[in-house]
Scaffold this motif. Structure first.
Motif, PDB file in Angstrom:
ATOM      1  N   THR A  49      -5.404  -0.560  -2.777  1.00 48.44           N
ATOM      2  CA  THR A  49      -4.107  -0.432  -3.292  1.00 48.44           C
ATOM      3  C   THR A  49      -4.137  -1.166  -4.678  1.00 48.44           C
ATOM      4  N   HIS A  71       0.923  -1.327   0.078  1.00 46.24           N
ATOM      5  CA  HIS A  71       0.032   0.125   0.040  1.00 46.24           C
ATOM      6  C   HIS A  71       0.858   1.265  -0.043  1.00 46.24           C
ATOM      7  N   THR A  80       3.003   1.827  -3.185  1.00 43.38           N
ATOM      8  CA  THR A  80       2.115   1.975  -4.185  1.00 43.38           C
ATOM      9  C   THR A  80       1.716   3.706  -4.265  1.00 43.38           C
TER      10      THR A  80
END
Length: 385
Positions: A313, A216, A219
């Motif tokens: 995500t 997460h 990203t």
């Protein structure tokens, strides 16, 4: 009186110190970790051979000499088997040879000690129940019991002082110690196995959490870095703001990784909703998110938070969507997008596997696939119990 003495010695533990067997080799062996000087405790029980010694010393000539030598040899073999029983228990021919040798030495005492020589059968029976496999030890001890009773009854001049019962009690006591040792051995092995499994499960948990956290965070960092690079030639102040956000995200990710490695990681549902809003905004995805999460029970809040984190995500990373919606109820959470791509990558299923594990542990069902009401992808977790 002799029979009473032997029985008392047997009940206390002829092998001294509770030397018992565990499954090993042919099915017999001494418990690992027994006292290093167990032979000293075993030698104490030789006291009950005192009547043999007294009877032999009352004789003269070769009868006394042979009997005393046989008694000494019997005592030495007994202590040797107690001290080295674990080493020889897997070598059945040697074990039987030693047991037969002890019976032979007991027989050599008969001319001088008479029926007192039957005391030796108690020691032989107890040892047999320790160093032999059960399927061999039980019938062997049964033969010793019957033989002790028959000899005391059939041989003229011999007294029946309960030697058969003494052999039976001695063998039974040793067998009980053996069973207790086997149970303790299996319990210790089970505890070690559980410890190994606990370590493996903890490693798997940390690996899954690190994957979800870094997936997460990195990203969002990637998206913001791309945005900051595009803004450098257009709006330096906005680019600087994105870089400041990158620094904050990197620090938060580092803190999360440290907390996860230390087993203190915990995420909140409101926090993940806010993080999803920032991540989608940075990726230029229109976000339709719930404003509150008060109706969600506390027992599933963490599961729903992980679901939102993983799904958002993947929306940012793989979907190419222009809009993402999070639908939250007290018993379910659903994340849908309108992108042409897949919401969950085909080549990297670790996040999905971790989410499946969390849902299963919480009594929930994870559904992942294309939307039925239009283009895009759907991730849904629903509590069923």
């Amino acid at each position: 009186m002799a029979g009473g003495v032997e029985r008392g010695g047997v009940d206390g533990g002829v092998l001294g110190g509770g030397d018992v067997a565990v499954p090993q080799g042919h099915g017999a062996g001494l418990t690992p970790g027994r006292p290093r000087f167990v032979w000293v405790f075993a030698a104490v029980w030789l006291f009950y051979l005192g009547e043999n010694l007294s009877a032999l010393r009352a004789q003269s000539g070769w009868v006394r000499d042979v009997g005393l030598v046989a008694l000494a040899g019997f005592a030495v073999l007994y202590v040797f088997l107690v001290a080295r029983g674990r080493a020889v228990s897997g070598r059945l021919p040697l074990v039987w040879l030693l047991l037969m040798a002890m019976l032979g030495l007991a027989a050599l005492q008969v001319p001088g000690a008479g029926f007192h020589a039957l005391t030796c059968a108690v020691y032989v029976g107890a040892l047999a129940m320790t160093v032999l496999p059960v399927w061999q030890a039980v019938p062997f001890c049964g033969v010793l019991v019957v033989s002790a009773e028959l000899l005391a009854w059939l041989v003229p001049g011999w007294e029946d002082n309960g030697y058969g019962l003494a052999v039976l009690l001695g063998s039974a006591a040793t067998f009980g110690l053996r069973l207790a040792g086997e149970r303790q051995f299996r319990l210790r092995a089970a505890q070690q196995e559980l410890s190994v499994m606990a370590v493996q499960n903890e490693r798997a948990r940390i690996a899954a959490d690190l994957h979800d956290i870094l997936g997460h965070s990195l990203t969002v960092v990637t998206v913001k870095a791309e945005l900051a690079q595009r803004l450098l030639d257009i709006d330096v102040e906005k680019a600087r703001k994105e870089l400041q956000d990158l620094e904050a995200l990197a620090r938060d990710a580092l803190s999360d990784v440290r907390a996860t490695a230390m087993g203190m990681r915990g995420i909140s549902l409101p926090g993940e909703i806010a993080a999803a809003r920032e991540a989608l905004k940075a990726a230029h995805v229109v976000a339709d998110l719930p404003g509150a999460a008060d109706e969600v029970p506390s027992r599933v809040r963490e599961l729903f938070a992980w679901t939102i984190r993983e799904a958002v995500t993947n929306v940012v990373r793989h979907s190419g969507a222009g809009r993402c919606e999070v639908r939250l109820t007290s018993s379910s959470v659903e994340i849908v997008d309108d992108g042409p791509g897949a919401g969950v990558p085909a080549s990297d299923g670790q996040g999905l596997l971790g989410l499946q594990r969390r849902a299963r542990e919480a009594g929930a069902v994870l559904s992942v696939g294309r939307r039925a009401d239009g283009p895009g992808f759907r991730v849904r977790v629903e509590v069923v119990s």
